[in-house]
Design a protein around this motif. Structure first.
Motif, PDB file in Angstrom:
ATOM      1  N   CYS A  80       0.949  -1.155   0.085  1.00  0.00           N
ATOM      2  CA  CYS A  80       0.013   0.007   0.147  1.00  0.00           C
ATOM      3  C   CYS A  80       0.827   1.337  -0.219  1.00  0.00           C
ATOM      4  N   GLY A  81       2.235   1.136   0.246  1.00  0.00           N
ATOM      5  CA  GLY A  81       3.182   2.394   0.156  1.00  0.00           C
ATOM      6  C   GLY A  81       3.517   2.668   1.635  1.00  0.00           C
ATOM      7  N   GLU A  82       2.995   2.153   2.501  1.00  0.00           N
ATOM      8  CA  GLU A  82       3.260   2.546   3.939  1.00  0.00           C
ATOM      9  C   GLU A  82       4.637   2.008   4.275  1.00  0.00           C
ATOM     10  N   GLU A  85       7.929   0.022  10.280  1.00  0.00           N
ATOM     11  CA  GLU A  85       9.374  -0.043  11.221  1.00  0.00           C
ATOM     12  C   GLU A  85       9.216  -0.980  12.457  1.00  0.00           C
ATOM     13  N   GLY A  86      10.403  -1.389  12.760  1.00  0.00           N
ATOM     14  CA  GLY A  86      10.348  -2.247  14.292  1.00  0.00           C
ATOM     15  C   GLY A  86      10.006  -3.761  13.711  1.00  0.00           C
ATOM     16  N   GLY A  87       9.528  -4.326  14.805  1.00  0.00           N
ATOM     17  CA  GLY A  87       9.098  -5.685  14.682  1.00  0.00           C
ATOM     18  C   GLY A  87       7.785  -6.279  14.112  1.00  0.00           C
ATOM     19  N   PHE A  88       7.111  -5.196  13.745  1.00  0.00           N
ATOM     20  CA  PHE A  88       5.768  -5.511  13.142  1.00  0.00           C
ATOM     21  C   PHE A  88       5.793  -6.326  11.848  1.00  0.00           C
ATOM     22  N   GLU A  89       5.021  -7.280  11.798  1.00  0.00           N
ATOM     23  CA  GLU A  89       4.940  -8.233  10.634  1.00  0.00           C
ATOM     24  C   GLU A  89       3.851  -7.822   9.758  1.00  0.00           C
ATOM     25  N   GLN A  90       2.764  -7.216  10.434  1.00  0.00           N
ATOM     26  CA  GLN A  90       1.550  -6.776   9.606  1.00  0.00           C
ATOM     27  C   GLN A  90       1.491  -4.962   9.587  1.00  0.00           C
ATOM     28  N   CYS A  91       0.944  -4.589   8.399  1.00  0.00           N
ATOM     29  CA  CYS A  91       0.967  -2.986   7.964  1.00  0.00           C
ATOM     30  C   CYS A  91      -0.135  -2.540   8.919  1.00  0.00           C
ATOM     31  N   TRP A  92       0.253  -1.505   9.694  1.00  0.00           N
ATOM     32  CA  TRP A  92      -0.683  -0.788  10.490  1.00  0.00           C
ATOM     33  C   TRP A  92      -1.822   0.300   9.629  1.00  0.00           C
ATOM     34  N   ALA A  93      -1.505   0.207   8.478  1.00  0.00           N
ATOM     35  CA  ALA A  93      -2.251   1.232   7.536  1.00  0.00           C
ATOM     36  C   ALA A  93      -3.211   0.421   6.815  1.00  0.00           C
TER      37      ALA A  93
END
Length: 98
Positions: A80-82, A85-93
């Motif tokens: 989606c272009g977002e 960063e960090g340990g996230f494995e899922q886009c927060w957008a």
């Protein structure tokens, strides 16, 4: 024995000691139970401490802790272009998985 550092809490101190011990460095946690008297004593005097058994292992121990405390953070670009960063494995957008 040599005090290597103070930890912000007992969980972090235990993690650091475990990393050091797995690397072959004899280390222990001191002031394990002093957190319960914070307020009676100054809080900075109640923090758990990491101690080394052998002083000559100090430079290797400091290097290991520095590497542990300053790990590079992962960064990836979602479809989606977002930038995530960090340990996230899922886009927060958009919620897509990495």
């Amino acid at each position: 024995m040599l005090r290597l550092t103070r930890a912000p809490n007992i969980a972090i101190a235990a993690l650091w000691v475990d990393v050091l011990q797995n690397a072959g460095i004899a280390a222990s946690v001191q002031r394990y139970f002093l957190g319960s008297v914070a307020g009676e004593l100054p809080p900075d005097q109640c923090q758990p401490e990491v101690w080394l058994t052998h002083n000559e292992q100090e430079s290797r121990a400091r290097e290991l802790l520095d590497n542990l405390q300053n790990m590079p953070q992962r960064r990836w670009l979602c479809a989606c272009g977002e930038t995530v960063e960090g340990g996230f494995e899922q886009c927060w957008a958009c919620g897509r998985d990495m």
